[in-house]
Design an enzyme around this catalytic site. Structure first.
Site, PDB file in Angstrom:
ATOM      1  N   LYS A  55      -4.125   0.138   6.949  1.00 13.15           N
ATOM      2  CA  LYS A  55      -4.262   1.195   5.941  1.00 13.15           C
ATOM      3  C   LYS A  55      -4.473   0.580   4.555  1.00 13.15           C
ATOM      4  O   LYS A  55      -5.358   0.987   3.807  1.00 13.15           O
ATOM      5  CB  LYS A  55      -3.014   2.071   5.915  1.00 13.15           C
ATOM      6  CG  LYS A  55      -2.925   2.988   4.681  1.00 13.15           C
ATOM      7  CD  LYS A  55      -1.673   3.818   4.637  1.00 13.15           C
ATOM      8  CE  LYS A  55      -0.507   3.136   4.023  1.00 13.15           C
ATOM      9  NZ  LYS A  55      -0.433   3.173   2.558  1.00 13.15           N
ATOM     10  N   ASN A  56      -3.685  -0.435   4.233  1.00 15.86           N
ATOM     11  CA  ASN A  56      -3.722  -0.987   2.871  1.00 15.86           C
ATOM     12  C   ASN A  56      -4.892  -1.924   2.623  1.00 15.86           C
ATOM     13  O   ASN A  56      -5.047  -2.429   1.511  1.00 15.86           O
ATOM     14  CB  ASN A  56      -2.385  -1.656   2.541  1.00 15.86           C
ATOM     15  CG  ASN A  56      -1.298  -0.612   2.351  1.00 15.86           C
ATOM     16  OD1 ASN A  56      -1.580   0.593   2.360  1.00 15.86           O
ATOM     17  ND2 ASN A  56      -0.069  -1.059   2.193  1.00 15.86           N
TER      18      ASN A  56
ATOM     19  N   CYS B 163       6.655   8.206  -7.310  1.00 12.98           N
ATOM     20  CA  CYS B 163       6.760   8.609  -5.904  1.00 12.98           C
ATOM     21  C   CYS B 163       8.193   8.315  -5.462  1.00 12.98           C
ATOM     22  O   CYS B 163       9.015   7.831  -6.234  1.00 12.98           O
ATOM     23  CB  CYS B 163       5.738   7.875  -5.042  1.00 12.98           C
ATOM     24  SG  CYS B 163       6.174   6.185  -4.718  1.00 12.98           S
TER      25      CYS B 163
ATOM     26  N   ARG C  56       6.410   3.534 -10.267  1.00  9.30           N
ATOM     27  CA  ARG C  56       5.032   3.097  -9.933  1.00  9.30           C
ATOM     28  C   ARG C  56       4.099   3.138 -11.159  1.00  9.30           C
ATOM     29  O   ARG C  56       3.088   3.825 -11.178  1.00  9.30           O
ATOM     30  CB  ARG C  56       4.462   3.963  -8.809  1.00  9.30           C
ATOM     31  CG  ARG C  56       5.308   4.097  -7.570  1.00  9.30           C
ATOM     32  CD  ARG C  56       5.496   2.832  -6.772  1.00  9.30           C
ATOM     33  NE  ARG C  56       4.303   2.296  -6.178  1.00  9.30           N
ATOM     34  CZ  ARG C  56       3.789   2.672  -5.017  1.00  9.30           C
ATOM     35  NH1 ARG C  56       4.359   3.646  -4.359  1.00  9.30           N
ATOM     36  NH2 ARG C  56       2.710   2.104  -4.542  1.00  9.30           N
TER      37      ARG C  56
ATOM     38  N   ASP D  22       7.195  -3.662   2.467  1.00  5.92           N
ATOM     39  CA  ASP D  22       6.811  -2.569   3.380  1.00  5.92           C
ATOM     40  C   ASP D  22       7.451  -2.709   4.757  1.00  5.92           C
ATOM     41  O   ASP D  22       7.299  -1.816   5.591  1.00  5.92           O
ATOM     42  CB  ASP D  22       5.288  -2.499   3.538  1.00  5.92           C
ATOM     43  CG  ASP D  22       4.626  -2.042   2.251  1.00  5.92           C
ATOM     44  OD1 ASP D  22       3.396  -2.138   2.143  1.00  5.92           O
ATOM     45  OD2 ASP D  22       5.347  -1.619   1.334  1.00  5.92           O
TER      46      ASP D  22
ATOM     47  N   ARG E  75       0.779   9.230   7.696  1.00  7.68           N
ATOM     48  CA  ARG E  75       0.026   8.581   6.613  1.00  7.68           C
ATOM     49  C   ARG E  75      -0.270   7.121   6.939  1.00  7.68           C
ATOM     50  O   ARG E  75      -1.233   6.553   6.452  1.00  7.68           O
ATOM     51  CB  ARG E  75       0.824   8.632   5.309  1.00  7.68           C
ATOM     52  CG  ARG E  75       1.017  10.027   4.762  1.00  7.68           C
ATOM     53  CD  ARG E  75       1.546   9.973   3.366  1.00  7.68           C
ATOM     54  NE  ARG E  75       0.697   9.107   2.544  1.00  7.68           N
ATOM     55  CZ  ARG E  75       1.026   8.710   1.310  1.00  7.68           C
ATOM     56  NH1 ARG E  75       2.163   9.089   0.783  1.00  7.68           N
ATOM     57  NH2 ARG E  75       0.222   7.942   0.613  1.00  7.68           N
TER      58      ARG E  75
HETATM   59  C1  EPZ Z   1       0.627  -1.810  -2.794  1.00  8.88           C
HETATM   60  O1  EPZ Z   1       1.087  -0.869  -3.745  1.00  8.88           O
HETATM   61  C2  EPZ Z   1       0.795  -1.143  -1.431  1.00  8.88           C
HETATM   62  N1  EPZ Z   1      -0.033   0.060  -1.362  1.00  8.88           N
HETATM   63  C3  EPZ Z   1       2.265  -0.780  -1.213  1.00  8.88           C
HETATM   64  O2  EPZ Z   1       2.389  -0.233   0.098  1.00  8.88           O
HETATM   65  C4  EPZ Z   1       3.088  -2.068  -1.275  1.00  8.88           C
HETATM   66  O3  EPZ Z   1       4.452  -1.755  -1.103  1.00  8.88           O
HETATM   67  C5  EPZ Z   1       2.864  -2.751  -2.632  1.00  8.88           C
HETATM   68  O4  EPZ Z   1       1.446  -2.995  -2.823  1.00  8.88           O
HETATM   69  C6  EPZ Z   1       3.593  -4.075  -2.738  1.00  8.88           C
HETATM   70  O5  EPZ Z   1       3.168  -4.930  -1.719  1.00  8.88           O
HETATM   71  C7  EPZ Z   1      -1.348  -0.061  -1.017  1.00  8.88           C
HETATM   72  O6  EPZ Z   1      -1.852  -1.149  -0.802  1.00  8.88           O
HETATM   73  C8  EPZ Z   1      -2.128   1.214  -0.918  1.00  8.88           C
HETATM   74  P1  EPZ Z   1       2.078  -3.294  -6.742  1.00  8.88           P
HETATM   75  P2  EPZ Z   1       0.834  -1.156  -5.324  1.00  8.88           P
HETATM   76  O7  EPZ Z   1       1.140  -2.988  -7.855  1.00  8.88           O
HETATM   77  O8  EPZ Z   1      -0.413  -1.875  -5.522  1.00  8.88           O
HETATM   78  C9  EPZ Z   1       4.998  -2.889 -10.473  1.00  8.88           C
HETATM   79  C10 EPZ Z   1       2.900   1.384   1.672  1.00  8.88           C
HETATM   80  O9  EPZ Z   1       3.996   1.717   2.143  1.00  8.88           O
HETATM   81  N2  EPZ Z   1       3.805  -2.540 -11.251  1.00  8.88           N
HETATM   82  O10 EPZ Z   1       1.930  -4.590  -6.010  1.00  8.88           O
HETATM   83  O11 EPZ Z   1       1.034   0.142  -6.044  1.00  8.88           O
HETATM   84  C11 EPZ Z   1       5.341  -1.847  -9.417  1.00  8.88           C
HETATM   85  O12 EPZ Z   1       6.096  -0.782  -9.986  1.00  8.88           O
HETATM   86  C12 EPZ Z   1       2.762   1.140   0.190  1.00  8.88           C
HETATM   87  O13 EPZ Z   1       1.853   1.199   2.347  1.00  8.88           O
HETATM   88  C13 EPZ Z   1       3.929  -2.380 -12.634  1.00  8.88           C
HETATM   89  O14 EPZ Z   1       5.005  -2.522 -13.206  1.00  8.88           O
HETATM   90  O15 EPZ Z   1       2.073  -2.109  -5.667  1.00  8.88           O
HETATM   91  C14 EPZ Z   1       6.130  -2.645  -8.418  1.00  8.88           C
HETATM   92  O16 EPZ Z   1       7.456  -2.779  -8.903  1.00  8.88           O
HETATM   93  C15 EPZ Z   1       4.059   1.444  -0.563  1.00  8.88           C
HETATM   94  N3  EPZ Z   1       2.829  -2.044 -13.360  1.00  8.88           N
HETATM   95  C16 EPZ Z   1       5.461  -4.023  -8.456  1.00  8.88           C
HETATM   96  O17 EPZ Z   1       4.741  -4.074  -9.704  1.00  8.88           O
HETATM   97  C17 EPZ Z   1       1.605  -1.876 -12.769  1.00  8.88           C
HETATM   98  O18 EPZ Z   1       0.629  -1.584 -13.481  1.00  8.88           O
HETATM   99  C18 EPZ Z   1       4.460  -4.262  -7.327  1.00  8.88           C
HETATM  100  O19 EPZ Z   1       3.585  -3.153  -7.300  1.00  8.88           O
HETATM  101  C19 EPZ Z   1       1.502  -2.028 -11.359  1.00  8.88           C
HETATM  102  C20 EPZ Z   1       2.609  -2.376 -10.628  1.00  8.88           C
END
Ligand code: EPZ
Length: 432
Positions: free
Chosen positions: A22-23, A126, A131, A317, A409
């Site tokens: 999915k990701n 969420c 996020r 995850d 999902r």
């Molecule tokens: C991706 O989300 C995945 N989603 C998530 O999977 C996964 O948990 C996550 O990466 C971490 O591996 C998809 O790929 C669709 P991040 P993403 O940006 O990109 C902070 C699932 O269950 N952050 O790596 O949104 C954020 O809050 C989902 O399939 C900022 O502060 O995650 C988090 O604490 C859930 N500012 C950390 O960084 C930003 O602008 C990592 O988030 C962006 C992120």
């Protein structure tokens, strides 16, 4: 709303085909906006998020077709989708769609890169955390874009000559940030260097597609990625890589329920940290030419401490799924969540099975118990919902899991894949 009924106590034996990730599918589909030619994606999983994203992209003008079934085709093989963004007719991504599937926020990058402008709804928070997207916006600004926030929308504009290559230095690893930086930089004028880039396999999958489309990308999968922008990208065909989170989930289910399963198509190098932890917990893990063989026959589950981390560390995850396994360990384990600030929603629901879990800041202390009892429980988010399935597989008696739309999902045909391995799992449609 559909529910899933599970009667626990049955071991898992047999083959579980692993679907396309999915990701990976989501960013790969969004990349189709970068060209006016056709991008064909094979092994796309049949998931609610994928269907929703197809709708969102068609709002921007993407034509798509999905191949029908072929004679003799394996029913578990993924779908093939052809996507053509001949012309982008709308550069707005509306709140009612982005709020339902936050990764659609990532369309910001190709819309900016190709059309020079974008108006994308902020995704909002969420269940697992606030996020924020500040780092994704920082990346676009580093490529010359001007960013304003207006009534809950990001209004972005590229310089008149288009985005310009630049240095993007992420203060923390962000998967979404790395995806959008890669997509925008591929069409920017000049060279972009992304520092502290995410190294998840899905980043490499996106980079592989971009290179097939004519982009010049070096270093994907390492912390420093260099992109030399090109004037235009062409169409390509790409097979979505197998879902390491689905594979890790079923590996934990097998460790929990006992038995011996082959995770067909799974690749050990995509989830090595999780496999190492599973082996420490007492499961037998073996890479085979067909995928990954995971078994636990008779020996107990050992407690193991885990802290989540960006790839190649233990994936956030899989944290909820691992916690479910630890609820029946012979001792106490500490599970620390370092990526998201509120990813323990499954704790209360696991407690309904009789699990003993105490929260201390960013850690959960799990005191293993010999048996869990089946119970009615409620899913709160995608990965938390499957941790309840894992607990129910080993619980005595019947469990009923509500709100299984969360499961749909991210886990294709979950009840079919599990019941074919001997689990007593049935979906009860709301109409029943
Ligand atoms: C991706 O989300 C995945 N989603 C998530 O999977 C996964 O948990 C996550 O990466 C971490 O591996 C998809 O790929 C669709 P991040 P993403 O940006 O990109 C902070 C699932 O269950 N952050 O790596 O949104 C954020 O809050 C989902 O399939 C900022 O502060 O995650 C988090 O604490 C859930 N500012 C950390 O960084 C930003 O602008 C990592 O988030 C962006 C992120």
């Amino acid at each position: 709303m559909d529910r899933i009924r599970i009667v626990g106590g049955k071991p898992l034996n047999g083959v579980i085909p692993i679907s396309g990730a999915k990701n990976a599918a989501l960013p790969l589909m969004i990349a189709s906006l970068l060209t006016d030619r056709t991008v064909t994606l094979e092994n796309l999983p049949r998931l609610a998020d994928v269907s929703l994203l197809v709708r969102i992209l068609s709002n921007h003008g993407v034509d798509y077709s999905i191949d029908g079934r072929r004679q003799g085709e394996d029913p578990d093989s993924g779908q093939t989708v052809h996507m053509t963004a001949r012309e982008i007719v709308d550069t707005t991504a509306p709140y009612e769609l982005v709020s339902r599937m936050r990764a659609s926020f990532w369309v910001l990058a190709p819309l900016l890169a190709r059309c020079g402008e974008a108006r994308v709804s902020l995704p909002g928070g969420c269940a697992i955390g606030t996020r924020p997207v500040d780092l994704l916006l920082m990346a676009m600004e580093r490529l010359g874009a001007s960013i304003d926030i207006d009534a809950g929308y990001v209004v972005a504009k590229a310089p008149s000559g288009g985005l310009r290559g630049g240095e993007i230095d992420f203060p923390k690893v962000t998967v979404g940030g790395t995806h959008v930086a890669l997509m925008a930089a591929s069409l920017a004028h000049g060279t972009t260097v992304i520092h502290n880039a995410a190294r998840e396999p899905e980043i490499g999958d996106l980079a592989d597609l971009l290179v097939k489309m004519g982009a010049k990308v070096q270093g994907a999968g390492s912390p420093v990625i260099e992109v030399e922008g090109v004037a235009r990208l062409v169409g390509a065909k790409h097979r979505v890589l197998p879902d390491r989170i689905e594979a890790g989930t079923y590996a934990m289910a097998a460790a929990m329920a006992g038995g011996d399963v082959l995770l067909q198509g799974a690749r050990a190098e995509h989830l090595q940290a999780a496999l190492d932890i599973l082996a420490e917990a007492g499961a037998r893990v073996e890479a085979t030419p067909d995928g990954l063989r995971v078994s636990r026959n008779g020996n107990g589950i050992k407690p193991v401490d885990v802290a989540t981390a960006p790839f190649p560390g233990f994936p956030t995850d899989l944290q909820a799924q691992f916690m479910a396994l630890m609820t029946r360990a012979d001792g106490v384990s500490r599970i620390t969540e370092t990526i998201f600030e509120n990813r323990f929603m499954h704790v209360q629901e696991l407690a309904r099975f009789g699990a003993r879990i105490k929260l201390e800041g960013d850690s959960a202390i799990v005191e293993g118990v010999p048996t869990l009892k089946g119970a009615p429980v409620m899913a709160t988010d995608l990965r938390a919902s499957v941790s309840l399935v894992i607990a129910a597989l080993a619980a005595e008696g019947e469990s009923m899991i509500q709100r299984v739309y969360h499961l749909d999902r991210g886990f294709e045909a979950l009840e079919r894949k599990l019941s074919r391995c001997g689990a007593d799992v049935t979906r009860i449609s709301s109409g029943d």
